[in-house]
Design a protein around this motif. Structure first.
Motif, PDB file in Angstrom:
ATOM      1  N   LYS A 133       0.813  -1.215   0.000  1.00  0.00           N
ATOM      2  CA  LYS A 133       0.000   0.000   0.000  1.00  0.00           C
ATOM      3  C   LYS A 133       0.848   1.266   0.000  1.00  0.00           C
ATOM      4  N   GLN A 134       2.171   1.082  -0.095  1.00  0.00           N
ATOM      5  CA  GLN A 134       3.114   2.180  -0.263  1.00  0.00           C
ATOM      6  C   GLN A 134       2.746   3.410   0.552  1.00  0.00           C
ATOM      7  N   LYS A 135       2.956   3.317   1.804  1.00  0.00           N
ATOM      8  CA  LYS A 135       2.656   4.431   2.712  1.00  0.00           C
ATOM      9  C   LYS A 135       3.417   5.673   2.263  1.00  0.00           C
ATOM     10  N   GLN A 136       2.706   6.754   2.069  1.00  0.00           N
ATOM     11  CA  GLN A 136       3.311   7.991   1.621  1.00  0.00           C
ATOM     12  C   GLN A 136       3.122   9.040   2.707  1.00  0.00           C
ATOM     13  N   GLU A 159       8.415   2.608  -0.303  1.00  0.00           N
ATOM     14  CA  GLU A 159       8.488   1.284   0.287  1.00  0.00           C
ATOM     15  C   GLU A 159       9.907   0.722   0.294  1.00  0.00           C
ATOM     16  N   ASP A 160      10.723   1.147  -0.657  1.00  0.00           N
ATOM     17  CA  ASP A 160      12.033   0.532  -0.809  1.00  0.00           C
ATOM     18  C   ASP A 160      13.045   1.581  -1.256  1.00  0.00           C
ATOM     19  N   TYR A 161      14.263   1.140  -1.488  1.00  0.00           N
ATOM     20  CA  TYR A 161      15.307   2.052  -1.950  1.00  0.00           C
ATOM     21  C   TYR A 161      14.965   2.576  -3.349  1.00  0.00           C
ATOM     22  N   GLY A 195      12.080   4.495  -9.752  1.00  0.00           N
ATOM     23  CA  GLY A 195      12.312   3.065  -9.873  1.00  0.00           C
ATOM     24  C   GLY A 195      13.085   2.507  -8.703  1.00  0.00           C
ATOM     25  N   GLY A 196      12.720   1.299  -8.303  1.00  0.00           N
ATOM     26  CA  GLY A 196      13.377   0.625  -7.201  1.00  0.00           C
ATOM     27  C   GLY A 196      14.061  -0.648  -7.655  1.00  0.00           C
ATOM     28  N   TYR A 252      17.037   6.012   0.497  1.00  0.00           N
ATOM     29  CA  TYR A 252      16.526   4.824   1.169  1.00  0.00           C
ATOM     30  C   TYR A 252      15.115   5.081   1.669  1.00  0.00           C
ATOM     31  N   ARG A 253      14.117   4.493   0.980  1.00  0.00           N
ATOM     32  CA  ARG A 253      12.702   4.579   1.329  1.00  0.00           C
ATOM     33  C   ARG A 253      12.163   6.009   1.361  1.00  0.00           C
TER      34      ARG A 253
END
Length: 344
Positions: free
Chosen positions: A14-17, A34-36, A57-58, A334-335
């Motif tokens: 759900k990619q918390k923003q 969510e990620d780097y 892009g991750g 990072y995130r």
């Protein structure tokens, strides 16, 4: 107005923003991811509502988002960031290029972009922002791809450069139209809408060449005294101005005065990594350094000032891009996405 809708791929959890002011990193705004984040690109084209699009892009996905700021819309408080689409990528994203065809406020919306990946392949993604989603894989490079760009006003051709000492031109079907043999790894490639039949290619050994896209011949070259050249950019506001980073320095050429730089200064104590011109001021540009102690430095420079006008840091920063209308740039990390706003 693009319609925000749910994303697949477990919705990237759900990619918390989280949008907030961030004083600790000197960023004006941050967005939690969510990620780097390996690479981030604002849409550079004047294409209506699509001008507010951003892609990042991750490790194995690409996110397309709408990004609006209070500096351009008084109805926005700070930053308004909405995920529109997430594409499963399968490989680490190295570079992202927007197609000038992208439209999201037209009768038939179109989203198109290309990526370079860690598996030495190019992927072209096409979507209607809803259920129609396609991608094509292009193979041909024998080495790591460092950069790519759409190099025609119609978005029909793509140029890519890599460690295999080549610059290659492709059509949307993946057919190779041309190949330029380089003398060292290709680090950056750029196309300018006002120089529609020219392509800029920057090599690691410090040479920047311009190729005629009609005759496929080299027509001009620039030389850097410093090496290795890691990144170069063609100023959108001034077709005669080229910038790059090599070694620890930033470097500026003013064509056609000389093939050698008109100006250069130290950019970072450690090696410089990326160079990007502002899209709304021909005298402003940003550079990033390589991560040191798990942090990367971003510096924003003005040619009329001897020192950077802004210096910030990002945890293991990666990627660099300017907003099309605002004096605002973004760096991945990072995130997080880090946004810096500067006065002109």
């Amino acid at each position: 107005m693009c319609q925000a809708f749910a994303v697949s791929l477990l919705e990237i959890r759900k990619q918390k923003q989280t949008m907030k002011q961030d004083s600790t990193s000197n960023a004006t705004y941050t967005v939690d991811c969510e990620d780097y984040v390996h690479v981030v690109e604002f849409n550079p084209f004047d294409s209506g509502e699509a001008g507010s699009l951003l892609a990042y892009g991750g490790i194995s996905y690409v996110v397309i988002a709408s990004c609006r700021f209070q500096e351009e819309d008084s109805a926005v408080e700070g930053i308004e960031f909405k995920t529109l689409k997430t594409f499963h990528h399968g490989e680490r994203v190295v570079a992202i290029a927007w197609s000038p065809e992208t439209r999201c406020d037209a009768l038939l919306p179109l989203l198109r972009f290309a990526t370079a990946a860690g598996d030495k392949k190019i992927r072209i993604f096409t979507s209607d922002f809803q259920d129609k989603n396609e991608y094509k894989v292009i193979e041909g490079h024998s080495g790591y791809i460092n950069d790519l760009v759409f190099c025609s006003a119609e978005g029909s051709d793509i140029a890519s450069v890599g460690d295999d000492h080549t610059c290659r031109i492709w059509d949307l079907d993946g057919k190779q139209i041309a190949m330029f043999v380089l003398r060292s790894p290709g680090m950056s490639v750029a196309w300018h809408p006002e120089g529609a039949f020219k392509l800029m290619v920057a090599e690691k050994t410090g040479t920047i060449r311009f190729y005629d896209l009609t005759t496929h011949q080299a027509i001009l070259s620039l030389e850097s005294v410093q090496v290795p050249l890691m990144s170069a950019d063609w100023c959108i506001r001034n077709t005669l101005r080229i910038g790059a980073v090599a070694g620890n320095d930033w470097i500026i050429w003013e064509m056609p005065r000389s093939s050698y730089p008109q100006d250069n200064k130290p950019a970072h104590a450690d090696r410089a990594r990326l160079f990007r011109w502002s899209k709304c001021n021909e005298n402003v540009f940003a550079t990033t350094g390589y991560p040191g102690k798990m942090k990367s430095q971003i510096a924003i420079h003005h040619l009329a000032h001897p020192q950077p006008i802004l210096i910030g840091t990002a945890p293991v920063g990666s990627g660099l891009s300017w907003h099309r209308r605002l004096p605002l740039c973004v760096v991945g990390g990072y995130r997080k996405l880090f946004f810096w706003l500067t006065e002109m």
